[in-house]
Design a protein around this motif. Structure first.
Motif, mmCIF file in Angstrom:
data_model
loop_
_atom_site.group_PDB
_atom_site.id
_atom_site.type_symbol
_atom_site.label_atom_id
_atom_site.label_comp_id
_atom_site.label_asym_id
_atom_site.label_seq_id
_atom_site.Cartn_x
_atom_site.Cartn_y
_atom_site.Cartn_z
ATOM 1 N N ALA A 181 0.844 -1.204 0.000
ATOM 2 C CA ALA A 181 0.000 0.000 0.000
ATOM 3 C C ALA A 181 0.876 1.250 0.000
ATOM 4 C CB ALA A 181 -0.916 0.001 1.208
ATOM 5 N N THR A 182 0.507 2.221 -0.821
ATOM 6 C CA THR A 182 1.278 3.475 -0.921
ATOM 7 C C THR A 182 0.407 4.721 -0.763
ATOM 8 O OG1 THR A 182 1.016 3.486 -3.340
ATOM 9 C CG2 THR A 182 2.990 2.408 -2.440
ATOM 10 N N ARG A 183 -0.883 4.553 -0.700
ATOM 11 C CA ARG A 183 -1.815 5.674 -0.548
ATOM 12 C C ARG A 183 -2.765 5.329 0.599
ATOM 13 N NH1 ARG A 183 -4.803 5.629 -5.940
ATOM 14 N NH2 ARG A 183 -5.836 7.463 -5.040
ATOM 15 N N GLU A 209 -5.793 14.913 14.081
ATOM 16 C CA GLU A 209 -4.706 14.753 15.051
ATOM 17 C C GLU A 209 -4.061 13.380 14.901
ATOM 18 O OE1 GLU A 209 -6.475 15.451 18.822
ATOM 19 O OE2 GLU A 209 -6.774 17.606 18.469
ATOM 20 N N LEU A 210 -4.872 12.363 14.666
ATOM 21 C CA LEU A 210 -4.331 11.015 14.476
ATOM 22 C C LEU A 210 -3.528 10.931 13.185
ATOM 23 C CD1 LEU A 210 -4.160 8.156 15.577
ATOM 24 C CD2 LEU A 210 -6.325 7.632 14.421
ATOM 25 N N VAL A 211 -3.978 11.598 12.142
ATOM 26 C CA VAL A 211 -3.220 11.663 10.894
ATOM 27 C C VAL A 211 -1.822 12.212 11.153
ATOM 28 C CG1 VAL A 211 -3.028 13.002 8.744
ATOM 29 C CG2 VAL A 211 -5.125 11.725 9.242
ATOM 30 N N GLU A 212 -1.742 13.258 11.931
ATOM 31 C CA GLU A 212 -0.431 13.837 12.249
ATOM 32 C C GLU A 212 0.452 12.828 12.985
ATOM 33 O OE1 GLU A 212 -1.280 18.609 12.638
ATOM 34 O OE2 GLU A 212 -1.566 17.361 14.423
ATOM 35 N N ASP A 213 -0.108 12.102 13.926
ATOM 36 C CA ASP A 213 0.665 11.117 14.688
ATOM 37 C C ASP A 213 1.173 9.987 13.787
ATOM 38 O OD1 ASP A 213 0.155 12.584 16.960
ATOM 39 O OD2 ASP A 213 -1.485 11.299 17.653
ATOM 40 N N ILE A 214 0.266 9.452 12.943
ATOM 41 C CA ILE A 214 0.656 8.349 12.065
ATOM 42 C C ILE A 214 1.691 8.821 11.046
ATOM 43 C CG2 ILE A 214 -0.164 6.664 10.377
ATOM 44 C CD1 ILE A 214 -2.916 6.807 11.785
ATOM 45 N N SER A 215 1.479 10.006 10.511
ATOM 46 C CA SER A 215 2.409 10.549 9.516
ATOM 47 C C SER A 215 3.800 10.741 10.112
ATOM 48 C CB SER A 215 1.884 11.880 8.978
ATOM 49 O OG SER A 215 0.647 11.704 8.303
ATOM 50 N N ALA A 216 3.858 11.232 11.345
ATOM 51 C CA ALA A 216 5.154 11.444 11.993
ATOM 52 C C ALA A 216 5.882 10.125 12.231
ATOM 53 C CB ALA A 216 4.957 12.179 13.319
ATOM 54 N N GLU A 217 5.114 9.086 12.522
ATOM 55 C CA GLU A 217 5.720 7.787 12.800
ATOM 56 C C GLU A 217 6.157 7.057 11.543
ATOM 57 O OE1 GLU A 217 7.056 4.562 15.112
ATOM 58 O OE2 GLU A 217 6.342 6.523 15.802
ATOM 59 N N LEU A 218 5.340 7.139 10.498
ATOM 60 C CA LEU A 218 5.579 6.319 9.301
ATOM 61 C C LEU A 218 6.037 7.112 8.084
ATOM 62 C CD1 LEU A 218 2.490 3.900 9.558
ATOM 63 C CD2 LEU A 218 4.828 3.531 10.404
ATOM 64 N N GLY A 219 6.012 8.433 8.176
ATOM 65 C CA GLY A 219 6.456 9.245 7.049
ATOM 66 C C GLY A 219 5.523 9.196 5.855
ATOM 67 N N THR A 221 1.572 10.517 4.062
ATOM 68 C CA THR A 221 0.501 11.503 4.080
ATOM 69 C C THR A 221 -0.812 10.797 3.779
ATOM 70 O OG1 THR A 221 0.827 12.033 1.748
ATOM 71 C CG2 THR A 221 2.001 13.404 3.366
ATOM 72 N N PHE A 222 -1.898 11.476 4.094
ATOM 73 C CA PHE A 222 -3.221 10.879 3.930
ATOM 74 C C PHE A 222 -4.009 11.633 2.863
ATOM 75 C CE2 PHE A 222 -1.948 8.890 7.743
ATOM 76 C CZ PHE A 222 -2.734 7.747 7.902
ATOM 77 N N GLU A 223 -4.626 10.868 1.953
ATOM 78 C CA GLU A 223 -5.419 11.472 0.888
ATOM 79 C C GLU A 223 -6.774 11.945 1.391
ATOM 80 O OE1 GLU A 223 -5.660 9.279 -2.718
ATOM 81 O OE2 GLU A 223 -3.498 8.896 -2.801
#
Length: 419
Positions: A181-183, A209-219, A221-223
């Motif tokens: 998965a890439t998106r 807020e959860l998007v920010e946490d996941i993005s920081a951990e895994l690098g 972004t969310f569509e």
């Protein structure tokens, strides 16, 4: 709150003619009202870079209704293979469909992959390894547990069978990435028939807020984020309407703040069903019997197989008697059906104009979870569905069930297994 004044003014003057032509009982839906609600929803979120509503097919799975949603640019929220099939019959595919099932079988996953696929919204971290082929775009349904309370209908998230827990959510995306998965999207559904719009604003804030946490951990972004459905409608006359404009303004501000901080804005998705069609449908029945014992019972020509919400939830549905109002003689009655169950009641101790055999009763707000929740216990058959069109016609959009439908599954090839 009863159906809109507009719907009532267009329906009631012609309702007796409709009843004479089609016969009762039937659900009838208001195309004009549905399209106006679609326009209201799009206008409320016009300030967000990308907004997409996915109509919850479970609310009213009729192709004529789904075609209206498609015309308005909406997709479809599906939770079963038959809902997938129904949506695909209208040409929906890929990003037009959000498929959120639970306890999903391999056969269901395989069907989801066919005919252009869909957005796959996984309900459980264990499903990552069960998806036959991991799509490029994946979404997870988030269950916040004790971090959030559900509303009265949904209940406590820790007791819900749905979603990936807070402690699992980052690893769920990590596992999906490992499978290709890439998106990414993020979903939750915490409310049902919620009239306080602030609850939905808080849901959007929580997901971002959860998007920010996941993005920081895994690098990553969310569509998109999908805040689910659950926008309420005022079934009772003394309830206020849902403040859609207020919700739109506040969620737009939340999204703009996210963009200012993170440099991008994910799309906002929703999956309202009840809000889109619920107030734009009524169940029309005739009084066929009056029984005076300890209560006065008005028997009508259908039963809870056509509308089970009052029996299942104790739900209130407003009732009008055609041609009569509060200026007439009033009485307190139970409005009941013919099912062999004592909870087969559309209203209990309701004050209504005095009803005679042959009177037409209009049971409000059945445009969602009415016909769709029907059943065949007692061999009862669900009624027809009609549309009051913008052309000024009443059109049949589903015939009534017939005995041959009930018996159809008894027409099969004999099979047996020796044990």
């Amino acid at each position: 709150m009863p159906i809109s004044t507009s719907f009532k003014s267009r329906l009631f003057p012609v309702l007796e003619n409709i009843c004479d032509h089609f016969g009762t009982p039937f659900h009838i839906y208001d195309e004009q009202g549905i399209r106006e609600t679609c326009a209201d929803l799009k206008r409320a979120f016009a300030g967000i870079d990308e907004f997409r509503q996915y109509y919850a097919v479970k609310a009213l799975p009729n192709p004529s209704i789904l075609k209206i949603m498609q015309d308005e640019g909406f997709g479809f929220d599906c939770s079963s293979t038959t809902e997938l099939m129904l949506s695909r019959q209208l040409g929906a595919k890929g990003a037009d469909i959000m498929f959120t099932s639970n306890n999903t079988s391999q056969e269901e996953f395989l069907l989801a992959e066919q005919e252009g696929g869909c957005i796959l919204n996984l309900d459980d971290i264990s499903l990552v390894d069960k998806v036959p082929s991991m799509p490029e775009l994946i979404c997870f349904r988030y269950n916040p547990g004790t971090r959030r309370t559900g509303n009265d209908i949904i209940g406590n998230p820790t007791e819900a069978k749905y979603g990936v827990s807070h402690d699992q959510i980052i690893d769920a995306y990590r596992q999906a990435m490992a499978r290709g998965a890439t998106r990414f999207g993020l979903h939750t559904m915490l409310a049902s028939n919620e009239l306080n719009y602030s609850y939905m604003v808080q849901t959007a804030e929580m997901l971002l807020e959860l998007v920010e946490d996941i993005s920081a951990e895994l690098g990553i972004t969310f569509e998109f984020i999908n805040i689910g459905g659950g926008l309420g409608i005022p079934y009772r006359p003394d309830q206020d309407k849902f403040d859609l404009d207020g919700m739109g303004r506040e969620i737009t501000t939340v999204f703009q703040d996210f963009k200012n901080k993170n440099g991008y804005m994910p799309a906002l998705c929703m999956e309202s069903g009840r809000f889109m069609t619920g107030p734009h449908g009524v169940l029309v029945v005739r009084a066929i019997n009056r029984k005076d014992i300890y209560h006065t019972y008005i028997g009508v020509d259908t039963c809870m197989s056509a509308l089970m919400r009052p029996a299942l939830y104790g739900a209130y549905h407003h009732i009008d008697v055609l041609g009569k109002d509060e200026s007439c003689e009033m009485e307190t009655v139970d409005v009941v059906g013919s099912l062999c169950e004592n909870n087969d009641k559309f209203a209990i101790q309701r004050k209504l104009p005095a009803i005679q055999d042959g009177d037409i009763l209009i049971i409000h707000d059945t445009g969602a979870h009415g016909h769709a929740m029907g059943f065949n216990y007692n061999g009862k058959l669900r009624p027809k569905e009609l549309m009051l069109t913008v052309k000024g016609t009443a059109e049949l959009i589903r015939r009534e069930e017939r005995p041959e439908d009930y018996f159809a599954t008894l027409d099969f090839t004999t099979d047996s297994l020796s044990l």
